[in-house]
Scaffold this motif. Sequence first.
Motif, PDB file in Angstrom:
ATOM      1  N   UNK A  37       0.830  -1.206   0.000  1.00  0.00           N
ATOM      2  CA  UNK A  37       0.000   0.000   0.000  1.00  0.00           C
ATOM      3  C   UNK A  37       0.862   1.253   0.000  1.00  0.00           C
ATOM      4  N   UNK A  38       1.947   1.245   0.767  1.00  0.00           N
ATOM      5  CA  UNK A  38       2.862   2.385   0.796  1.00  0.00           C
ATOM      6  C   UNK A  38       3.453   2.635  -0.587  1.00  0.00           C
ATOM      7  N   UNK A  39       3.877   1.578  -1.261  1.00  0.00           N
ATOM      8  CA  UNK A  39       4.502   1.706  -2.575  1.00  0.00           C
ATOM      9  C   UNK A  39       3.487   2.078  -3.657  1.00  0.00           C
ATOM     10  N   UNK A  40       2.230   1.713  -3.459  1.00  0.00           N
ATOM     11  CA  UNK A  40       1.192   2.015  -4.448  1.00  0.00           C
ATOM     12  C   UNK A  40       0.819   3.490  -4.446  1.00  0.00           C
ATOM     13  N   UNK A  41       1.015   4.174  -3.340  1.00  0.00           N
ATOM     14  CA  UNK A  41       0.633   5.574  -3.262  1.00  0.00           C
ATOM     15  C   UNK A  41      -0.862   5.726  -3.036  1.00  0.00           C
ATOM     16  N   UNK A  42      -1.452   6.870  -3.383  1.00  0.00           N
ATOM     17  CA  UNK A  42      -2.886   7.095  -3.161  1.00  0.00           C
ATOM     18  C   UNK A  42      -3.727   6.007  -3.823  1.00  0.00           C
TER      19      UNK A  42
END
Length: 414
Positions: A293-298
């Motif tokens: 989720x962090x790497x995916x961004x918004x």
Amino acid sequence: MRKAVDYRPRRAFDLVSEALLDTRVVVINGARQVGKSTLAERVVHEHADGISRFLDHPLTRSAAEEDPIRFIDHDGLMLIDEVQRVPDLWLAIKYLVDREPRPGRFLLTGSARLLSLSSLPDSLPGRSETIELWPLSQGEIDDEPDGFIDAVFTYGAALQTGPRDLRRKDYLERAIRGGFPEAVKRETSRRRQRFFQSYVDDLISRDVKQVADIQKAGDMRRLISLLAAQTGGLLNVNRLASELGVSRPTVQRYVEILETVYLIRLIPAWSANTTTRAVATPKVTFVDAGLAAYLMGPLTDLSVGGLMENFVLAEIARQLSWSDTDARIHHYRDRDQNEVDGVIEDNAGRVVGIEVKAAETVRSADFKGLRLLQERLGPRFLAGFVLYCGSQSLSFGDGLACLPVSALWTTPSP
């Protein structure tokens, strides 16, 4: 023993303890920061003659490099933390356990799939057992039973769970939080973001370089971001190579490295003689949904679906590491675009299909892939479930049902 703060009991504790009763060398493998050292120390603490050696300390590492045999000479259980830092220890351990083959001699930890490392001179066939430790499961976080796998292979589609008050936003919060102990205990999303940022930086600067000689760290970082963007989708090596401007073999090598350091997990494609039109491409998931989720961004409506699928498949993968049922997880997709997110097959060939929906309602059309698999497999198909963000357990025909996602960790083992 180092002081452990906010320790949550791990299901792998019993697996490690049991293995030490009949195995000379037990290895705890897993990603950085999942609690391998803490778990190992707690196991050693149960042994009156146990001692610990931590190779992240320069003096300890120097002693191991200077005289490996003397370093590991001990009559009881010895924990060697981050053993891959001194490859020569591997041969020394093999030498000693061959000459004194008593069980419970060494407990080793490593932040990479040790037997994949080219720096290690030899493996320990017949002498060792590897236990993989993953980020915390939801059951470990909430003190729930985590018994879904064993229950579903016992009861099939007759499995029922009580209603839960979790909704879509609650499941998303759990997925975004992830299961790394350090991230779980941080109370704000901003602090968790900082943890994930440091985690990726350390992974690239330390773990990846320990596994292979990577000349362009920037390419690896961009690849990680691209993989996050297709979480829950099929691995498209050609597209990744084109977007990165590197060769296909380079991308394949980088992906293998990211698996070795436990950042990603490729879910293999599943096929059988009755499903000859199956696509053989693996699916990309991250070991931890919070990191993904962090790497995916918004998040968007499209990416939320991939994140929830990653979250569910990761919880299933954790349970498979300790369940009594010996099974493997795959995914299924055919050339007509029929798909099933998770296909769990046990050693007897029985199959349980899992479809993940990031919605609070379920429609009959959501069972399309499961029904197709049921028709093709016949009696081998034990059950098919749509796991969704609602609260009820409902039947959708013979062998098919919907369950709340929380059934994964709130269902007790039979």
